[in-house]
Design an enzyme around this catalytic site. Sequence first.
Site, PDB file in Angstrom:
ATOM      1  N   LYS A 109      -8.258 -27.707 -39.807  1.00 48.21           N
ATOM      2  CA  LYS A 109      -9.221 -26.983 -38.968  1.00 48.21           C
ATOM      3  C   LYS A 109     -10.376 -26.451 -39.794  1.00 48.21           C
ATOM      4  CE  LYS A 109      -6.082 -25.685 -35.220  1.00 48.21           C
ATOM      5  NZ  LYS A 109      -5.406 -24.589 -34.503  1.00 48.21           N
ATOM      6  N   LYS A 190      -2.055 -37.111 -33.470  1.00 46.06           N
ATOM      7  CA  LYS A 190      -1.453 -36.441 -32.312  1.00 46.06           C
ATOM      8  C   LYS A 190      -2.497 -36.131 -31.241  1.00 46.06           C
ATOM      9  CE  LYS A 190      -2.064 -31.699 -33.656  1.00 46.06           C
ATOM     10  NZ  LYS A 190      -1.672 -30.373 -33.946  1.00 46.06           N
ATOM     11  N   LYS A 193      -5.984 -30.640 -28.245  1.00 44.62           N
ATOM     12  CA  LYS A 193      -6.991 -30.020 -27.379  1.00 44.62           C
ATOM     13  C   LYS A 193      -8.369 -30.126 -27.998  1.00 44.62           C
ATOM     14  CE  LYS A 193      -3.878 -26.345 -26.256  1.00 44.62           C
ATOM     15  NZ  LYS A 193      -3.442 -25.035 -26.606  1.00 44.62           N
TER      16      LYS A 193
HETATM   17  P1  TYM Z   1      -0.633 -24.792 -29.458  1.00 43.67           P
HETATM   18  O1  TYM Z   1      -1.259 -23.854 -28.488  1.00 43.67           O
HETATM   19  O2  TYM Z   1      -1.525 -25.659 -30.272  1.00 43.67           O
HETATM   20  O3  TYM Z   1       0.381 -25.742 -28.724  1.00 43.67           O
HETATM   21  C1  TYM Z   1       1.364 -25.231 -27.834  1.00 43.67           C
HETATM   22  C2  TYM Z   1       2.639 -26.046 -27.972  1.00 43.67           C
HETATM   23  O4  TYM Z   1       2.383 -27.426 -27.713  1.00 43.67           O
HETATM   24  C3  TYM Z   1       2.933 -28.204 -28.776  1.00 43.67           C
HETATM   25  N1  TYM Z   1       2.093 -29.395 -28.975  1.00 43.67           N
HETATM   26  C4  TYM Z   1       2.545 -30.657 -28.926  1.00 43.67           C
HETATM   27  N2  TYM Z   1       3.777 -31.155 -28.700  1.00 43.67           N
HETATM   28  C5  TYM Z   1       3.905 -32.502 -28.689  1.00 43.67           C
HETATM   29  N3  TYM Z   1       2.874 -33.358 -28.888  1.00 43.67           N
HETATM   30  C6  TYM Z   1       1.610 -32.899 -29.127  1.00 43.67           C
HETATM   31  N4  TYM Z   1       0.613 -33.739 -29.302  1.00 43.67           N
HETATM   32  C7  TYM Z   1       1.418 -31.488 -29.149  1.00 43.67           C
HETATM   33  N5  TYM Z   1       0.318 -30.706 -29.346  1.00 43.67           N
HETATM   34  C8  TYM Z   1       0.758 -29.424 -29.231  1.00 43.67           C
HETATM   35  C9  TYM Z   1       2.892 -27.300 -29.987  1.00 43.67           C
HETATM   36  O5  TYM Z   1       3.799 -27.730 -30.977  1.00 43.67           O
HETATM   37  C10 TYM Z   1       3.257 -25.973 -29.384  1.00 43.67           C
HETATM   38  O6  TYM Z   1       4.652 -25.840 -29.277  1.00 43.67           O
HETATM   39  N6  TYM Z   1       0.571 -21.874 -33.319  1.00 43.67           N
HETATM   40  C11 TYM Z   1       0.977 -22.276 -31.990  1.00 43.67           C
HETATM   41  C12 TYM Z   1       1.056 -21.147 -30.993  1.00 43.67           C
HETATM   42  C13 TYM Z   1       1.921 -19.990 -31.369  1.00 43.67           C
HETATM   43  C14 TYM Z   1       3.337 -19.966 -31.391  1.00 43.67           C
HETATM   44  C15 TYM Z   1       3.698 -18.630 -31.722  1.00 43.67           C
HETATM   45  C16 TYM Z   1       4.328 -20.925 -31.151  1.00 43.67           C
HETATM   46  C17 TYM Z   1       1.492 -18.730 -31.687  1.00 43.67           C
HETATM   47  N7  TYM Z   1       2.555 -17.916 -31.892  1.00 43.67           N
HETATM   48  C18 TYM Z   1       5.016 -18.250 -31.835  1.00 43.67           C
HETATM   49  C19 TYM Z   1       5.650 -20.540 -31.274  1.00 43.67           C
HETATM   50  C20 TYM Z   1       6.009 -19.217 -31.613  1.00 43.67           C
HETATM   51  C21 TYM Z   1      -0.035 -23.270 -31.467  1.00 43.67           C
HETATM   52  O7  TYM Z   1      -1.173 -23.295 -31.883  1.00 43.67           O
HETATM   53  O8  TYM Z   1       0.372 -24.001 -30.408  1.00 43.67           O
END
Ligand code: TYM
Length: 322
Positions: A109, A190, A193
């Site tokens: 990023k 992957k 967003k």
């Molecule tokens: P975020 O918002 O990017 O994504 C949310 C969830 O979606 C999953 N994900 C995917 N799974 C499969 N294939 C993909 N292409 C894909 N893209 C995203 C992510 O693995 C995630 O589970 N840092 C985290 C948010 C967060 C969090 C937490 C998660 C903040 N605090 C505490 C767990 C526990 C994030 O940016 O997810």
Amino acid sequence: MRVLSGIQPSGAVHLGNYLGALRQWAQQQSNNSYYCVVDLHALTLPISPADLQRHTLELSATLFAVGLDPNVATVFVQSQVPHHTRLSWILECVASYGELSRMTQFKEKADRQDGFSAGLFTYPVLMAADILLYDAQRVPVGDDQRQHLELARNLAERFNNRYGETFVVPEGFFPPVAARVMDLQEPTRKMSKSVSSPLGAMGIFDSEADIRKKIMKAMTDTDGEVRFDWDAKPGLANLLEIFSAFSGETPDTVASRYERYGDLKKDLADLVVAHLAPITQRRDDLLADKGELNRLLSIGAARAEVIAEATYRRAASAVGVN
Ligand code: TYM
């Protein structure tokens, strides 16, 4: 078992978010599950205040629409519980600069930004605080969060060694299929967003026409043989895993039923449309009554705060602050 996970309100929810995370959350919910919309995390990249507020409310509605029941699980907005940032500061003083510098999501990023905030760098510590505040034993996430989860485990262990037993050391839970949904146009990266092209990422609220178009145009290969092979046929393997996640069959079983890519894609499009349409409808219904939605979120925040306050007290007194 105490479960916690989070998702950022940074843009349209895509199929990767749904299959990697949200659907698991709904399937595994109990009175001991905590799910948060991490609006503070979304501040790490540029976003307007109006967009952040709108996405936060829409994403909250989405969590209920995919099946989280406010009478069972606790759904809340991160910034409504002040202990996340308070614990994050304490954990920043336990984390090392070196280990945060090694986080691959940070490096990717940061490379894409002209100048990046200090928040982008400390982002995984706030995530660790989200997890450790709730004594979470299990954290259901997609594959891309493995390294962040490992950091949360390391910080919990280091803190416990240094200050005495305080935090539960969490375990990640990754779905058996579709833990890493790939970009439909570039199947070696992957679905994302922020990075995927419009045809590469499928939003779960895309129109039926768009869903069909994106699946029919998904990148495959030219040898025409239907078989599940990530190395040789990543585009097809991605479609087979998505199919498998929706139909409950193994990717190999799905592959064995088809001879032509076009037939497989058409059936997959039908399956995805049928599955997502009722979710879209429920989300729209929820968004039609924002008062009720905000009421549910404040109940969630109040429930979350009871747990967060107790854990924060333990951690604060262990290090000698208030
Ligand atoms: P975020 O918002 O990017 O994504 C949310 C969830 O979606 C999953 N994900 C995917 N799974 C499969 N294939 C993909 N292409 C894909 N893209 C995203 C992510 O693995 C995630 O589970 N840092 C985290 C948010 C967060 C969090 C937490 C998660 C903040 N605090 C505490 C767990 C526990 C994030 O940016 O997810």
